[in-house]
Scaffold this motif. Structure first.
Motif, PDB file in Angstrom:
ATOM      1  N   GLU A  45       0.863  -1.184   0.000  1.00 36.83           N
ATOM      2  CA  GLU A  45       0.000   0.000   0.000  1.00 36.83           C
ATOM      3  C   GLU A  45       0.891   1.223   0.000  1.00 36.83           C
ATOM      4  O   GLU A  45       1.895   1.262   0.715  1.00 36.83           O
ATOM      5  CB  GLU A  45      -0.919   0.012   1.208  1.00 36.83           C
ATOM      6  CG  GLU A  45      -1.932   1.152   1.146  1.00 36.83           C
ATOM      7  CD  GLU A  45      -2.997   1.023   2.206  1.00 36.83           C
ATOM      8  OE1 GLU A  45      -3.952   0.260   1.990  1.00 36.83           O
ATOM      9  OE2 GLU A  45      -2.842   1.690   3.244  1.00 36.83           O
ATOM     10  N   ALA A  46       0.533   2.206  -0.819  1.00 33.24           N
ATOM     11  CA  ALA A  46       1.337   3.418  -0.920  1.00 33.24           C
ATOM     12  C   ALA A  46       0.435   4.621  -1.113  1.00 33.24           C
ATOM     13  O   ALA A  46      -0.605   4.539  -1.771  1.00 33.24           O
ATOM     14  CB  ALA A  46       2.308   3.309  -2.088  1.00 33.24           C
ATOM     15  N   THR A  47       0.858   5.729  -0.528  1.00 37.46           N
ATOM     16  CA  THR A  47       0.210   7.012  -0.766  1.00 37.46           C
ATOM     17  C   THR A  47       1.021   7.716  -1.843  1.00 37.46           C
ATOM     18  O   THR A  47       2.239   7.869  -1.711  1.00 37.46           O
ATOM     19  CB  THR A  47       0.171   7.859   0.510  1.00 37.46           C
ATOM     20  OG1 THR A  47      -0.574   7.150   1.508  1.00 37.46           O
ATOM     21  CG2 THR A  47      -0.491   9.209   0.261  1.00 37.46           C
ATOM     22  N   VAL A  48       0.337   8.124  -2.906  1.00 39.62           N
ATOM     23  CA  VAL A  48       0.997   8.742  -4.048  1.00 39.62           C
ATOM     24  C   VAL A  48       0.544  10.193  -4.147  1.00 39.62           C
ATOM     25  O   VAL A  48      -0.648  10.472  -4.256  1.00 39.62           O
ATOM     26  CB  VAL A  48       0.651   7.994  -5.357  1.00 39.62           C
ATOM     27  CG1 VAL A  48       1.334   8.641  -6.546  1.00 39.62           C
ATOM     28  CG2 VAL A  48       1.003   6.520  -5.237  1.00 39.62           C
ATOM     29  N   SER A  49       1.510  11.105  -4.089  1.00 39.13           N
ATOM     30  CA  SER A  49       1.222  12.516  -4.318  1.00 39.13           C
ATOM     31  C   SER A  49       1.552  12.828  -5.765  1.00 39.13           C
ATOM     32  O   SER A  49       2.547  12.320  -6.301  1.00 39.13           O
ATOM     33  CB  SER A  49       2.088  13.402  -3.407  1.00 39.13           C
ATOM     34  OG  SER A  49       1.808  13.130  -2.059  1.00 39.13           O
ATOM     35  N   VAL A  50       0.708  13.638  -6.403  1.00 34.18           N
ATOM     36  CA  VAL A  50       0.936  13.989  -7.799  1.00 34.18           C
ATOM     37  C   VAL A  50       1.085  15.493  -7.937  1.00 34.18           C
ATOM     38  O   VAL A  50       0.502  16.266  -7.182  1.00 34.18           O
ATOM     39  CB  VAL A  50      -0.192  13.463  -8.717  1.00 34.18           C
ATOM     40  CG1 VAL A  50      -0.251  11.947  -8.687  1.00 34.18           C
ATOM     41  CG2 VAL A  50      -1.529  14.039  -8.337  1.00 34.18           C
ATOM     42  N   ASP A  51       1.883  15.902  -8.936  1.00 30.22           N
ATOM     43  CA  ASP A  51       2.061  17.323  -9.194  1.00 30.22           C
ATOM     44  C   ASP A  51       0.947  17.825 -10.110  1.00 30.22           C
ATOM     45  O   ASP A  51       0.029  17.074 -10.456  1.00 30.22           O
ATOM     46  CB  ASP A  51       3.460  17.604  -9.761  1.00 30.22           C
ATOM     47  CG  ASP A  51       3.714  16.966 -11.123  1.00 30.22           C
ATOM     48  OD1 ASP A  51       2.751  16.531 -11.806  1.00 30.22           O
ATOM     49  OD2 ASP A  51       4.894  16.892 -11.523  1.00 30.22           O
ATOM     50  N   ALA A  52       1.037  19.063 -10.516  1.00 27.55           N
ATOM     51  CA  ALA A  52      -0.014  19.678 -11.325  1.00 27.55           C
ATOM     52  C   ALA A  52      -0.189  18.998 -12.687  1.00 27.55           C
ATOM     53  O   ALA A  52      -1.254  19.076 -13.293  1.00 27.55           O
ATOM     54  CB  ALA A  52       0.282  21.159 -11.519  1.00 27.55           C
ATOM     55  N   LEU A  53       0.846  18.322 -13.156  1.00 21.57           N
ATOM     56  CA  LEU A  53       0.766  17.622 -14.442  1.00 21.57           C
ATOM     57  C   LEU A  53       0.344  16.167 -14.295  1.00 21.57           C
ATOM     58  O   LEU A  53       0.280  15.433 -15.266  1.00 21.57           O
ATOM     59  CB  LEU A  53       2.118  17.700 -15.162  1.00 21.57           C
ATOM     60  CG  LEU A  53       2.592  19.106 -15.522  1.00 21.57           C
ATOM     61  CD1 LEU A  53       3.985  19.061 -16.129  1.00 21.57           C
ATOM     62  CD2 LEU A  53       1.603  19.787 -16.454  1.00 21.57           C
ATOM     63  N   GLY A  54       0.073  15.750 -13.044  1.00 23.49           N
ATOM     64  CA  GLY A  54      -0.378  14.388 -12.798  1.00 23.49           C
ATOM     65  C   GLY A  54       0.745  13.385 -12.614  1.00 23.49           C
ATOM     66  O   GLY A  54       0.500  12.190 -12.533  1.00 23.49           O
ATOM     67  N   ARG A  55       1.990  13.863 -12.553  1.00 26.00           N
ATOM     68  CA  ARG A  55       3.123  12.956 -12.358  1.00 26.00           C
ATOM     69  C   ARG A  55       3.281  12.638 -10.879  1.00 26.00           C
ATOM     70  O   ARG A  55       3.066  13.501 -10.022  1.00 26.00           O
ATOM     71  CB  ARG A  55       4.412  13.590 -12.862  1.00 26.00           C
ATOM     72  CG  ARG A  55       4.406  13.857 -14.352  1.00 26.00           C
ATOM     73  CD  ARG A  55       5.667  14.547 -14.754  1.00 26.00           C
ATOM     74  NE  ARG A  55       5.710  15.843 -14.063  1.00 26.00           N
ATOM     75  CZ  ARG A  55       6.347  16.909 -14.513  1.00 26.00           C
ATOM     76  NH1 ARG A  55       7.021  16.848 -15.635  1.00 26.00           N
ATOM     77  NH2 ARG A  55       6.335  18.037 -13.837  1.00 26.00           N
ATOM     78  N   ALA A  56       3.684  11.415 -10.583  1.00 25.74           N
ATOM     79  CA  ALA A  56       3.928  11.021  -9.193  1.00 25.74           C
ATOM     80  C   ALA A  56       5.124  11.800  -8.674  1.00 25.74           C
ATOM     81  O   ALA A  56       6.235  11.667  -9.185  1.00 25.74           O
ATOM     82  CB  ALA A  56       4.179   9.527  -9.106  1.00 25.74           C
ATOM     83  N   SER A  57       4.882  12.654  -7.683  1.00 28.31           N
ATOM     84  CA  SER A  57       5.966  13.470  -7.133  1.00 28.31           C
ATOM     85  C   SER A  57       6.508  12.883  -5.838  1.00 28.31           C
ATOM     86  O   SER A  57       7.637  13.148  -5.464  1.00 28.31           O
ATOM     87  CB  SER A  57       5.489  14.905  -6.911  1.00 28.31           C
ATOM     88  OG  SER A  57       4.380  14.930  -6.024  1.00 28.31           O
ATOM     89  N   ASN A  58       5.705  12.082  -5.155  1.00 28.57           N
ATOM     90  CA  ASN A  58       6.144  11.430  -3.927  1.00 28.57           C
ATOM     91  C   ASN A  58       5.346  10.141  -3.764  1.00 28.57           C
ATOM     92  O   ASN A  58       4.147  10.113  -3.958  1.00 28.57           O
ATOM     93  CB  ASN A  58       5.928  12.338  -2.713  1.00 28.57           C
ATOM     94  CG  ASN A  58       6.509  11.743  -1.457  1.00 28.57           C
ATOM     95  OD1 ASN A  58       7.659  11.329  -1.433  1.00 28.57           O
ATOM     96  ND2 ASN A  58       5.719  11.681  -0.402  1.00 28.57           N
ATOM     97  N   ILE A  59       6.064   9.073  -3.418  1.00 26.31           N
ATOM     98  CA  ILE A  59       5.430   7.779  -3.195  1.00 26.31           C
ATOM     99  C   ILE A  59       5.887   7.276  -1.839  1.00 26.31           C
ATOM    100  O   ILE A  59       7.077   7.040  -1.631  1.00 26.31           O
ATOM    101  CB  ILE A  59       5.815   6.764  -4.287  1.00 26.31           C
ATOM    102  CG1 ILE A  59       5.441   7.307  -5.664  1.00 26.31           C
ATOM    103  CG2 ILE A  59       5.150   5.415  -4.029  1.00 26.31           C
ATOM    104  CD1 ILE A  59       6.098   6.578  -6.814  1.00 26.31           C
ATOM    105  N   GLU A  60       4.944   7.176  -0.915  1.00 24.45           N
ATOM    106  CA  GLU A  60       5.261   6.706   0.434  1.00 24.45           C
ATOM    107  C   GLU A  60       4.626   5.334   0.632  1.00 24.45           C
ATOM    108  O   GLU A  60       3.410   5.205   0.688  1.00 24.45           O
ATOM    109  CB  GLU A  60       4.730   7.677   1.487  1.00 24.45           C
ATOM    110  CG  GLU A  60       5.020   7.235   2.890  1.00 24.45           C
ATOM    111  CD  GLU A  60       4.362   8.129   3.927  1.00 24.45           C
ATOM    112  OE1 GLU A  60       4.407   7.750   5.107  1.00 24.45           O
ATOM    113  OE2 GLU A  60       3.798   9.177   3.585  1.00 24.45           O
ATOM    114  N   VAL A  61       5.471   4.309   0.719  1.00 26.57           N
ATOM    115  CA  VAL A  61       4.980   2.957   0.960  1.00 26.57           C
ATOM    116  C   VAL A  61       4.609   2.865   2.438  1.00 26.57           C
ATOM    117  O   VAL A  61       5.448   3.072   3.308  1.00 26.57           O
ATOM    118  CB  VAL A  61       6.030   1.901   0.577  1.00 26.57           C
ATOM    119  CG1 VAL A  61       5.536   0.501   0.923  1.00 26.57           C
ATOM    120  CG2 VAL A  61       6.360   1.999  -0.904  1.00 26.57           C
TER     121      VAL A  61
END
Length: 116
Positions: A45-61
């Motif tokens: 399980e991971a929380t994925v933060s995305v930037d304004a362009l929808g790219r994964a900017s941070n992935i916290e497992v």
């Protein structure tokens, strides 16, 4: 002597993946490492933060079960897939993705969008 090259590319048809379905996007890109293919109880399980362009900017497992060297190889491949498979539509700027490999023949992926 003159050589000419002809590039032959095999016809590859991938299933269409809706841009608004991050779980399917990740699953389409995620290849379980061969050494982890027999882990019937793998949970990531991971929380994925995305930037304004929808790219994964941070992935916290946040969850990895079992926590073994073999499952760590799987989570590394999972994180690479998340990075590679964007852009994602995440109205709140993040989503939680849960991957499970159990006794079923196909892996399961669910996505939760946090309330905003």
């Amino acid at each position: 002597m003159k050589f000419s090259a002809i590039l032959l590319a095999p016809l590859l048809t991938l299933p269409a993946v809706a841009a608004d379905d991050p779980g399917r996007q990740v699953l389409a890109c995620f290849a379980i490492p061969p050494q982890a293919a027999n882990l019937n109880d793998l949970q990531i399980e991971a929380t994925v933060s995305v930037d304004a362009l929808g790219r994964a900017s941070n992935i916290e497992v946040t969850t990895l079960v079992p926590n073994t060297e073999i499952s760590k190889a799987a989570v590394e491949a999972f994180v690479r897939a998340v990075k590679r498979c964007g852009p994602y539509q995440a109205p709140g700027g993040s989503f939680v993705v849960h991957f499970s490999l159990d006794d079923e023949p196909d892996p399961a992926v669910t996505v939760t969008m946090p309330a905003h």
